[in-house]
Design an enzyme around this catalytic site. Structure first.
Site, PDB file in Angstrom:
ATOM      1  N   LYS A   1      33.981  34.443  32.868  1.00  0.00           N
ATOM      2  CA  LYS A   1      33.658  34.380  31.488  1.00  0.00           C
ATOM      3  C   LYS A   1      34.773  34.626  30.636  1.00  0.00           C
ATOM      4  O   LYS A   1      35.205  34.010  29.504  1.00  0.00           O
ATOM      5  CB  LYS A   1      32.691  35.733  31.254  1.00  0.00           C
ATOM      6  CG  LYS A   1      31.378  35.584  31.940  1.00  0.00           C
ATOM      7  CD  LYS A   1      30.406  36.612  31.624  1.00  0.00           C
ATOM      8  CE  LYS A   1      30.905  38.004  31.831  1.00  0.00           C
ATOM      9  NZ  LYS A   1      30.691  38.254  33.221  1.00  0.00           N
TER      10      LYS A   1
ATOM     11  N   ARG B   1      27.864  45.937  41.703  1.00  0.00           N
ATOM     12  CA  ARG B   1      27.913  45.183  40.406  1.00  0.00           C
ATOM     13  C   ARG B   1      27.110  44.005  40.281  1.00  0.00           C
ATOM     14  O   ARG B   1      26.049  43.692  39.557  1.00  0.00           O
ATOM     15  CB  ARG B   1      28.923  44.734  39.886  1.00  0.00           C
ATOM     16  CG  ARG B   1      29.972  45.892  39.752  1.00  0.00           C
ATOM     17  CD  ARG B   1      31.141  45.603  38.668  1.00  0.00           C
ATOM     18  NE  ARG B   1      31.902  44.406  38.715  1.00  0.00           N
ATOM     19  CZ  ARG B   1      33.002  44.362  39.398  1.00  0.00           C
ATOM     20  NH1 ARG B   1      33.622  45.586  39.950  1.00  0.00           N
ATOM     21  NH2 ARG B   1      33.477  43.224  39.490  1.00  0.00           N
TER      22      ARG B   1
ATOM     23  N   ARG C   1      40.997  39.348  42.816  1.00  0.00           N
ATOM     24  CA  ARG C   1      41.793  39.372  41.708  1.00  0.00           C
ATOM     25  C   ARG C   1      42.981  40.237  41.742  1.00  0.00           C
ATOM     26  O   ARG C   1      42.840  41.320  42.459  1.00  0.00           O
ATOM     27  CB  ARG C   1      40.784  39.839  40.570  1.00  0.00           C
ATOM     28  CG  ARG C   1      39.814  38.788  40.010  1.00  0.00           C
ATOM     29  CD  ARG C   1      38.831  39.433  38.969  1.00  0.00           C
ATOM     30  NE  ARG C   1      37.987  40.585  39.177  1.00  0.00           N
ATOM     31  CZ  ARG C   1      37.101  40.684  38.405  1.00  0.00           C
ATOM     32  NH1 ARG C   1      36.691  39.994  37.297  1.00  0.00           N
ATOM     33  NH2 ARG C   1      36.126  41.912  38.738  1.00  0.00           N
TER      34      ARG C   1
ATOM     35  N   ARG D   1      24.346  42.699  27.700  1.00  0.00           N
ATOM     36  CA  ARG D   1      24.007  42.885  29.321  1.00  0.00           C
ATOM     37  C   ARG D   1      22.577  43.069  29.501  1.00  0.00           C
ATOM     38  O   ARG D   1      22.351  42.716  30.969  1.00  0.00           O
ATOM     39  CB  ARG D   1      25.152  43.777  29.891  1.00  0.00           C
ATOM     40  CG  ARG D   1      26.447  43.142  30.047  1.00  0.00           C
ATOM     41  CD  ARG D   1      27.075  44.173  31.045  1.00  0.00           C
ATOM     42  NE  ARG D   1      28.460  43.482  31.360  1.00  0.00           N
ATOM     43  CZ  ARG D   1      29.262  44.030  32.397  1.00  0.00           C
ATOM     44  NH1 ARG D   1      28.988  45.213  32.822  1.00  0.00           N
ATOM     45  NH2 ARG D   1      30.627  43.528  32.532  1.00  0.00           N
TER      46      ARG D   1
ATOM     47  N   ARG E   1      42.404  45.858  40.924  1.00  0.00           N
ATOM     48  CA  ARG E   1      41.704  46.955  39.941  1.00  0.00           C
ATOM     49  C   ARG E   1      40.787  48.003  41.089  1.00  0.00           C
ATOM     50  O   ARG E   1      40.454  47.445  42.137  1.00  0.00           O
ATOM     51  CB  ARG E   1      40.579  45.933  39.282  1.00  0.00           C
ATOM     52  CG  ARG E   1      41.243  45.447  37.881  1.00  0.00           C
ATOM     53  CD  ARG E   1      40.303  44.432  37.223  1.00  0.00           C
ATOM     54  NE  ARG E   1      39.024  44.861  37.368  1.00  0.00           N
ATOM     55  CZ  ARG E   1      38.091  44.201  36.558  1.00  0.00           C
ATOM     56  NH1 ARG E   1      38.538  43.171  35.863  1.00  0.00           N
ATOM     57  NH2 ARG E   1      36.864  44.254  36.954  1.00  0.00           N
TER      58      ARG E   1
END
Length: 295
Positions: free
Chosen positions: A75, A241, A186, A152, A230
């Protein structure tokens, strides 16, 4: 059908989110939709929006768009590119949360516990962070927005729908195995803050379904030794998640589909494959991208 894009809305951004803040406690609990979800399901049926109904845009007229999609789908990447193309701010609530986490503000410790457990941040906290961001942007003369990470839940969507007109909701989709690999790959440069991805995703097509290839987004040499992961990008947290997204956020698709504002887009691969196809789905042109390709 999505409205023609326009500047403004019913009110300024400051007034808009002051109304959201004042109304956030008055809405009932999130509406429920009996909706079984399987991230491995086949691609959805064509969007209720016909891309031919979207006007071909050459100007930088402000827009009011929302980007939906599972964590790690991209996104931020595509919203940021469209932000630059259309000349409107890209506002990612995930970035706002991380900025608050890195500060010494009163919310930092509370947010750290929530994020590290893979849970969703409360409506009140998100709305507070968004309100501050939009007020700062308005003071700098910003107009329009591309929201990434909000809403959300249906409750948040109802709050937003009650005070402003969202023109279009772009719902990005990607296979679950690719989502998991992307999240685990990531990396962030601890010095410059650049975002990279070390995962090389190569999924072979089976039973008539197309394959999927996504090349890694590797850092330049001066960042390679400074990469960090992260804290919430562990397999356990990522899967949590995705589970929460399935239960709470995917019903938003039906919410916006029923209002004729949902444009669903299955990512066919990495940025080189997906970006031009997304532009065509939105009836947009990127002259800079064409010039780069021609060169």
């Amino acid at each position: 059908m999505a409205k023609l894009l326009r500047a403004g809305g019913r009110s300024s951004t400051t007034h808009l989110f002051s109304i959201i803040t004042s109304k956030s406690r008055t809405f009932s609990s999130c509406s429920t939709i009996n909706h079984e979800t399987d991230l491995k399901a086949p691609p959805p049926s064509p969007s209720v929006l016909d891309r031919k109904s979207l006007p071909l845009r050459h100007d930088h007229h402000p827009v009011q768009w929302v980007f939906l999609g599972c964590p790690g789908v991209g996104k931020g990447t595509y919203a940021s590119r469209l932000s630059n193309l259309l000349g409107v701010p890209h506002i990612a609530t995930g970035d706002l949360v991380r900025e608050e986490l890195s500060s010494s503000g009163p919310l930092a410790s509370q947010l750290a516990e929530i994020v590290n457990q893979g849970k969703l941040v409360s409506d009140e906290i998100i709305i507070n962070l968004l309100s501050k961001r939009l007020e700062a942007g308005e003071a700098k003369g910003e107009s329009g927005f591309i929201l990434d990470g909000f809403p959300r839940t249906i409750r948040q969507a109802e709050i937003l729908d009650g005070v402003t007109d969202i023109d279009l909701v772009v719902n990005l989709k990607l296979r679950e195995e690719a989502l998991l690999a992307k999240c685990l790959g990531r990396r962030i440069c601890s010095e410059c803050g650049g975002n990279y991805n070390v995962a090389c995703i190569d999924i072979k097509g089976e039973n008539g379904s197309p394959g999927l290839y996504m090349a890694p987004l590797l850092p330049p040499p001066h960042c390679a030794s400074k990469l960090i992961t992260r804290s919430d990008d562990t397999e356990e947290v990522v899967k949590e998640r995705l589970r929460i997204y399935c239960e709470m956020t995917q019903p938003l698709e039906e919410f916006y589909r029923s209002r004729g504002k949902l444009l669903e887009f299955d990512l066919p691969g990495g940025i080189p494959e997906s970006w031009p196809k997304l532009l065509r789905a939105l009836n947009l042109e990127d002259h800079d991208d064409k010039q780069s390709a021609a060169a």
